[in-house]
Write a protein that holds these residues in place. Sequence first.
Motif, PDB file in Angstrom:
ATOM      1  N   UNK A 247      -6.840 -12.371  11.900  1.00 22.60           N
ATOM      2  CA  UNK A 247      -5.401 -12.681  11.894  1.00 22.60           C
ATOM      3  C   UNK A 247      -5.014 -13.380  10.591  1.00 22.60           C
ATOM      4  N   UNK A 248      -5.916 -14.206  10.121  1.00 19.54           N
ATOM      5  CA  UNK A 248      -5.676 -14.927   8.867  1.00 19.54           C
ATOM      6  C   UNK A 248      -5.598 -13.974   7.684  1.00 19.54           C
ATOM      7  N   UNK A 249      -6.480 -12.970   7.671  1.00 22.51           N
ATOM      8  CA  UNK A 249      -6.426 -11.982   6.585  1.00 22.51           C
ATOM      9  C   UNK A 249      -5.080 -11.258   6.597  1.00 22.51           C
ATOM     10  N   UNK A 250      -4.661 -10.893   7.808  1.00 25.12           N
ATOM     11  CA  UNK A 250      -3.394 -10.151   7.930  1.00 25.12           C
ATOM     12  C   UNK A 250      -2.217 -11.005   7.463  1.00 25.12           C
ATOM     13  N   UNK A 251      -2.226 -12.257   7.871  1.00 26.85           N
ATOM     14  CA  UNK A 251      -1.135 -13.163   7.478  1.00 26.85           C
ATOM     15  C   UNK A 251      -1.092 -13.330   5.954  1.00 26.85           C
ATOM     16  N   UNK A 252      -2.262 -13.482   5.364  1.00 28.30           N
ATOM     17  CA  UNK A 252      -2.324 -13.676   3.914  1.00 28.30           C
ATOM     18  C   UNK A 252      -1.799 -12.440   3.175  1.00 28.30           C
ATOM     19  N   UNK A 253      -2.141 -11.259   3.693  1.00 27.59           N
ATOM     20  CA  UNK A 253      -1.656 -10.015   3.063  1.00 27.59           C
ATOM     21  C   UNK A 253      -0.133  -9.931   3.169  1.00 27.59           C
TER      22      UNK A 253
ATOM     23  N   UNK B 280       2.055 -12.348   3.682  1.00 25.68           N
ATOM     24  CA  UNK B 280       2.718 -13.414   2.915  1.00 25.68           C
ATOM     25  C   UNK B 280       2.792 -13.043   1.430  1.00 25.68           C
ATOM     26  N   UNK B 281       1.723 -12.498   0.909  1.00 24.73           N
ATOM     27  CA  UNK B 281       1.699 -12.121  -0.512  1.00 24.73           C
ATOM     28  C   UNK B 281       2.703 -11.016  -0.788  1.00 24.73           C
ATOM     29  N   UNK B 282       2.812 -10.083   0.164  1.00 33.84           N
ATOM     30  CA  UNK B 282       3.758  -8.965  -0.007  1.00 33.84           C
ATOM     31  C   UNK B 282       5.187  -9.477   0.048  1.00 33.84           C
ATOM     32  N   UNK B 283       5.482 -10.302   1.050  1.00 34.78           N
ATOM     33  CA  UNK B 283       6.843 -10.849   1.206  1.00 34.78           C
ATOM     34  C   UNK B 283       7.252 -11.638  -0.038  1.00 34.78           C
ATOM     35  N   UNK B 284       6.280 -12.397  -0.574  1.00 37.31           N
ATOM     36  CA  UNK B 284       6.583 -13.211  -1.760  1.00 37.31           C
ATOM     37  C   UNK B 284       6.568 -12.374  -3.041  1.00 37.31           C
ATOM     38  N   UNK B 285       6.231 -11.086  -2.903  1.00 35.79           N
ATOM     39  CA  UNK B 285       6.085 -10.194  -4.071  1.00 35.79           C
ATOM     40  C   UNK B 285       5.143 -10.802  -5.097  1.00 35.79           C
TER      41      UNK B 285
ATOM     42  N   UNK C 185      -8.530   2.041   1.727  1.00 33.76           N
ATOM     43  CA  UNK C 185      -7.127   1.578   1.665  1.00 33.76           C
ATOM     44  C   UNK C 185      -7.052   0.270   0.867  1.00 33.76           C
ATOM     45  N   UNK C 186      -7.958  -0.645   1.187  1.00 32.13           N
ATOM     46  CA  UNK C 186      -7.964  -1.949   0.488  1.00 32.13           C
ATOM     47  C   UNK C 186      -8.202  -1.750  -1.005  1.00 32.13           C
ATOM     48  N   UNK C 187      -9.107  -0.837  -1.332  1.00 31.59           N
ATOM     49  CA  UNK C 187      -9.429  -0.596  -2.742  1.00 31.59           C
ATOM     50  C   UNK C 187      -8.214  -0.041  -3.490  1.00 31.59           C
ATOM     51  N   UNK C 188      -7.483   0.828  -2.824  1.00 24.31           N
ATOM     52  CA  UNK C 188      -6.306   1.426  -3.458  1.00 24.31           C
ATOM     53  C   UNK C 188      -5.224   0.353  -3.695  1.00 24.31           C
ATOM     54  N   UNK C 189      -5.046  -0.489  -2.671  1.00 23.79           N
ATOM     55  CA  UNK C 189      -4.056  -1.573  -2.820  1.00 23.79           C
ATOM     56  C   UNK C 189      -4.473  -2.525  -3.955  1.00 23.79           C
ATOM     57  N   UNK C 190      -5.725  -2.813  -4.006  1.00 24.05           N
ATOM     58  CA  UNK C 190      -6.224  -3.699  -5.076  1.00 24.05           C
ATOM     59  C   UNK C 190      -6.030  -3.041  -6.447  1.00 24.05           C
ATOM     60  N   UNK C 191      -6.342  -1.747  -6.521  1.00 27.67           N
ATOM     61  CA  UNK C 191      -6.232  -1.036  -7.794  1.00 27.67           C
ATOM     62  C   UNK C 191      -4.790  -1.062  -8.317  1.00 27.67           C
ATOM     63  N   UNK C 192      -3.857  -0.773  -7.400  1.00 36.81           N
ATOM     64  CA  UNK C 192      -2.448  -0.727  -7.840  1.00 36.81           C
ATOM     65  C   UNK C 192      -1.949  -2.101  -8.257  1.00 36.81           C
ATOM     66  N   UNK C 193      -2.243  -3.084  -7.421  1.00 33.77           N
ATOM     67  CA  UNK C 193      -1.720  -4.435  -7.724  1.00 33.77           C
ATOM     68  C   UNK C 193      -2.426  -5.043  -8.936  1.00 33.77           C
TER      69      UNK C 193
ATOM     70  N   UNK D 130       3.126  -0.671  -2.410  1.00 34.24           N
ATOM     71  CA  UNK D 130       2.355  -1.760  -1.811  1.00 34.24           C
ATOM     72  C   UNK D 130       2.734  -1.990  -0.351  1.00 34.24           C
ATOM     73  N   UNK D 131       4.041  -1.744  -0.022  1.00 32.18           N
ATOM     74  CA  UNK D 131       4.495  -1.948   1.374  1.00 32.18           C
ATOM     75  C   UNK D 131       3.643  -1.134   2.334  1.00 32.18           C
ATOM     76  N   UNK D 132       3.598   0.149   2.055  1.00 28.98           N
ATOM     77  CA  UNK D 132       2.904   1.060   2.954  1.00 28.98           C
ATOM     78  C   UNK D 132       1.403   0.773   2.996  1.00 28.98           C
ATOM     79  N   UNK D 133       0.832   0.545   1.820  1.00 30.55           N
ATOM     80  CA  UNK D 133      -0.617   0.292   1.773  1.00 30.55           C
ATOM     81  C   UNK D 133      -0.980  -1.000   2.491  1.00 30.55           C
ATOM     82  N   UNK D 134      -0.121  -2.012   2.336  1.00 31.15           N
ATOM     83  CA  UNK D 134      -0.401  -3.297   3.003  1.00 31.15           C
ATOM     84  C   UNK D 134      -0.349  -3.103   4.523  1.00 31.15           C
ATOM     85  N   UNK D 135       0.673  -2.369   4.950  1.00 26.03           N
ATOM     86  CA  UNK D 135       0.800  -2.109   6.393  1.00 26.03           C
ATOM     87  C   UNK D 135      -0.430  -1.366   6.905  1.00 26.03           C
ATOM     88  N   UNK D 136      -0.873  -0.391   6.137  1.00 28.81           N
ATOM     89  CA  UNK D 136      -2.075   0.379   6.536  1.00 28.81           C
ATOM     90  C   UNK D 136      -3.301  -0.521   6.607  1.00 28.81           C
TER      91      UNK D 136
END
Lengths: 350, 114
Positions: free
Chosen positions: B35-41, B43-48, B75-83, B91-97
């Motif tokens: 749950x903590x990992x999800x919250x951190x992801x 929060x980072x997205x919301x804060x851009x 999925x995580x690797x792709x999100x990391x690569x883009x960011x 990032x929205x879609x990848x974070x949700x995934x």
Amino acid sequence: MYKIAIVDDSEINLALFSALVVKLGDCRPEAFQESLKGLAWCSKNEPDLVIVDYMMPEMDGIEWIKRLRAVAGREEVPILMITANDGRGVRHEALQIGATDFLTKPVDRIEFSARVRNMLNLGSSRKKLADKASWLAEEVKKATAAIHAREQELLFRMSRAAEFRDPETGAHIQRMAHYSQLIADRLGWSAEDQDLILRAAPMHDIGKIGIPDHILLKPGALTREEFETMKTHAALGYELLKGSESAILQTAASIALSHHEKFDGSGYPSGLVGDAIPLFGRVVTVADVFDALTSERPYKKAWPVERAQALLRESAGTHFDPTCVDAFMSCWDDVLTICERYQDAETPRR
Amino acid sequence: MSSSTLYNRAEALERLDGDEELFGSLAELFVAESAGYCRALEAALVAADVAALCREAHTTKSMLATFSYEAGRVVAMELERRTAGGSLDGADALTAQLIAAVKVLADELAKELA
């Protein structure tokens, strides 16, 4: 028991690495989720190995390693950096700033154990080498001290040999050597040079070994011819002491040759003037003459110290280097203390 | 233990030299921390906050890799690569995934632990 510090912001990784470390049998993990706390611990304690993650929130692994390497005594601690297939650039940078090796996530237990064991062995070998180097340095120090002690003993015995033939006493030797050191101190010499003159000055008259007894021990005044023979003791002492690699003997040779030179050039054996006379010799001349004047000899009574003090002042610039006389006068209380401390048993002074 | 089709349990276990107990401990931790990992992801997205999102994606990637959950790791690797390139595009879609992947794995592990 090896101490292994683990620094990783992920609790799962900490649990995993800690468990793998415990499985090694002879290792104790110290786990830190906060990189700064891990850094503080590694600075205070000396880990045998550090395992650090690359990607952490407070600072990345590169910065963490950089800071640890800057801590005194942590320059060589083996560091295993955990990466997650990060690019070559990260690995190169980490190696440049001091990472010892890498491990890629997800970590394999067999690979982890082998890598950690190798690094611990590397660290142990390095420590053993350092200990051996330290042991060798200590042995060299002891051997040097032993050589130094033997040198001191030989010098002492040489001085004693000269004393046996010289009507001047052992107490005279002690006093003039300490007066010389006092002057050197007031002239601002280093502690090493002060020690050098203290040890070398006692040999200033060693050339008297080569002077025939009928001259050396003559109670009355010397004839001109006898005095010329007596004057050769300076060169004889120099010949006896010169050519040694010992700094003390080199200094003693210089003092033996120059302690009868006079500042105005009227001394012997070379008639040197002023600064041409070696400074060690100029210092010893003041000390030697003062003590000779204030000592009782077979042919004269001891002068009161005030009279000898006045003569030194009068002869500054002619017989003596005025700077050395000033230095001597500036520590008059210490002069009197030395004069009192090193007394001949049967010749009360002052 | 069950043989999950979601993640490669055999591979994950092999990396731990077959230590079921250690695997169980890590699984418990993941379930607790997910749950903590999800919250951190989120929060980072919301804060851009692109750097924070990159870091969280990296951390999550490492967790999913520990359990040999390849689909989630990709999925995580792709999100990391883009960011990592400083971009929040997609990032929205990848974070949700990725959040969904974390939850799925946590549920799966929780079932196995039960």
